[in-house]
Design a protein around this motif. Sequence first.
Motif, short mmCIF file in Angstrom:
data_model
loop_
_atom_site.label_atom_id
_atom_site.label_comp_id
_atom_site.label_asym_id
_atom_site.label_seq_id
_atom_site.Cartn_x
_atom_site.Cartn_y
_atom_site.Cartn_z
N PHE A 105 71.70 1.30 70.47
CA PHE A 105 71.19 0.19 71.27
C PHE A 105 72.01 -1.05 70.89
CE2 PHE A 105 67.56 3.08 71.09
CZ PHE A 105 67.20 3.12 72.43
N VAL A 106 72.55 -1.72 71.90
CA VAL A 106 73.45 -2.85 71.66
C VAL A 106 72.89 -4.12 72.26
CG1 VAL A 106 75.76 -3.76 72.16
CG2 VAL A 106 75.46 -1.33 71.65
N CYS A 107 73.00 -5.19 71.50
CA CYS A 107 72.64 -6.54 71.95
C CYS A 107 73.60 -7.49 71.25
CB CYS A 107 71.19 -6.83 71.57
SG CYS A 107 70.49 -8.19 72.50
N THR A 108 73.69 -8.69 71.72
CA THR A 108 74.65 -9.63 71.13
C THR A 108 74.34 -9.87 69.65
OG1 THR A 108 74.95 -10.67 73.27
CG2 THR A 108 75.72 -11.89 71.37
N GLY A 109 73.14 -10.33 69.33
CA GLY A 109 72.81 -10.74 67.96
C GLY A 109 72.28 -9.64 67.07
N ASN A 110 71.83 -8.53 67.64
CA ASN A 110 71.25 -7.42 66.87
C ASN A 110 70.22 -7.92 65.87
OD1 ASN A 110 72.19 -5.01 64.42
ND2 ASN A 110 70.94 -4.60 66.19
N SER A 111 69.25 -8.72 66.37
CA SER A 111 68.20 -9.21 65.48
C SER A 111 66.81 -8.94 66.02
CB SER A 111 68.36 -10.71 65.24
OG SER A 111 68.12 -11.43 66.43
N ALA A 112 66.67 -8.57 67.29
CA ALA A 112 65.34 -8.39 67.86
C ALA A 112 65.29 -7.17 68.79
CB ALA A 112 64.89 -9.66 68.59
N LEU B 44 66.03 -1.80 58.14
CA LEU B 44 66.68 -2.26 59.36
C LEU B 44 67.56 -3.46 59.02
CD1 LEU B 44 63.73 -2.04 61.90
CD2 LEU B 44 65.72 -0.53 61.75
N ARG B 45 68.74 -3.53 59.63
CA ARG B 45 69.63 -4.64 59.36
C ARG B 45 70.45 -4.97 60.59
NH1 ARG B 45 74.92 -2.99 58.13
NH2 ARG B 45 75.12 -0.73 58.07
N SER B 46 70.83 -6.22 60.69
CA SER B 46 71.68 -6.70 61.77
C SER B 46 73.12 -6.36 61.42
CB SER B 46 71.48 -8.21 61.93
OG SER B 46 72.35 -8.72 62.90
N LYS B 47 73.80 -5.62 62.31
CA LYS B 47 75.15 -5.15 61.99
C LYS B 47 76.05 -5.19 63.21
CE LYS B 47 72.79 -0.82 62.14
NZ LYS B 47 71.60 -1.56 62.41
N THR C 277 68.52 10.40 66.98
CA THR C 277 68.78 9.49 65.88
C THR C 277 69.28 8.21 66.52
OG1 THR C 277 69.35 11.27 64.37
CG2 THR C 277 70.10 9.06 63.78
N ALA C 278 68.58 7.12 66.28
CA ALA C 278 68.93 5.85 66.92
C ALA C 278 69.45 4.86 65.89
CB ALA C 278 67.72 5.27 67.64
N TRP C 279 70.38 4.04 66.36
CA TRP C 279 70.90 2.91 65.60
C TRP C 279 70.93 1.71 66.54
CZ3 TRP C 279 73.48 7.68 65.48
CH2 TRP C 279 73.49 8.32 64.23
N SER C 280 71.22 0.56 65.98
CA SER C 280 71.42 -0.63 66.80
C SER C 280 72.58 -1.42 66.21
CB SER C 280 70.16 -1.49 66.83
OG SER C 280 69.87 -2.01 65.55
N ALA C 281 73.18 -2.26 67.06
CA ALA C 281 74.30 -3.07 66.62
C ALA C 281 74.48 -4.23 67.58
CB ALA C 281 75.58 -2.23 66.56
N GLY C 282 75.30 -5.19 67.17
CA GLY C 282 75.56 -6.34 68.01
C GLY C 282 77.02 -6.71 68.05
N SER C 283 77.40 -7.39 69.13
CA SER C 283 78.78 -7.86 69.25
C SER C 283 79.02 -9.05 68.34
CB SER C 283 79.09 -8.22 70.70
OG SER C 283 78.20 -9.24 71.16
N GLN C 284 77.97 -9.84 68.13
CA GLN C 284 78.03 -11.00 67.24
C GLN C 284 76.74 -11.02 66.41
OE1 GLN C 284 78.83 -14.56 69.58
NE2 GLN C 284 79.99 -13.31 71.03
N PRO C 285 76.60 -10.08 65.48
CA PRO C 285 75.32 -9.93 64.76
C PRO C 285 74.94 -11.20 64.00
CG PRO C 285 77.05 -8.66 63.70
CD PRO C 285 77.62 -9.18 64.98
N LYS C 286 73.65 -11.50 64.05
CA LYS C 286 73.12 -12.68 63.36
C LYS C 286 73.09 -12.50 61.85
CE LYS C 286 70.42 -14.60 67.10
NZ LYS C 286 71.19 -15.76 67.46
N GLY C 287 73.10 -11.26 61.39
CA GLY C 287 73.10 -11.00 59.96
C GLY C 287 71.72 -10.80 59.37
N GLU C 288 70.67 -11.02 60.17
CA GLU C 288 69.31 -10.79 59.70
C GLU C 288 68.44 -10.37 60.87
OE1 GLU C 288 68.26 -14.54 57.96
OE2 GLU C 288 67.69 -15.39 59.87
#
Length: 164
Positions: free
Chosen positions: A10-17, A65-68, A35-46
């Motif tokens: 699952f991809v979102c810009t900030g990968n925080s929510a 869970l972490r913003s990556k 098996t699911a993961w998430s990530a962001g193009s510009q992760p917020k880091g939290e």
Amino acid sequence: MADKIYNVLFVCTGNSARSIMAESLLNGMAAHRFTAWSAGSQPKGEVHPLALQVLAHLNLPHDGLRSKSWNEFAGPDAPQLDFVFTVCDNAAGEVCPVWPGQPVTAHWGVYDPAAVTGTPAQQLHAFEEVAQILKRRIDLMLSLPAEKLASLSIQADLNAIGKL
């Protein structure tokens, strides 16, 4: 292919929510099939604290869970992805990395609960609402027959789910 475990990102810009909640929802609802993961193009880091609060309230996995960055999933050592879902409009419009495994992609855009202003109760309600929207979409995906998941014919079905 009924016993295959599918890898989903699952991809979102900030990968925080949104993407974090989708990751936890799918892992909590169907760990035996996905098996699911998430990530962001510009992760917020939290991870946003209200996302974690909603996941805990829903008794979903939220420890670790972490913003990556999505770059973690584009390299040669990354898991071979079967599906990639963008859950925010910004990420859908960005040039994504080349994902290993040529996964099926779909856009499941939902509004950003972290952008909601107002009282703490209103902000929490936004996170709860987004979690329910994502849960409904995941429920619909999980209801698809196993043979559809194994074929490219699923592309139209997944795109339609994102429009609900």
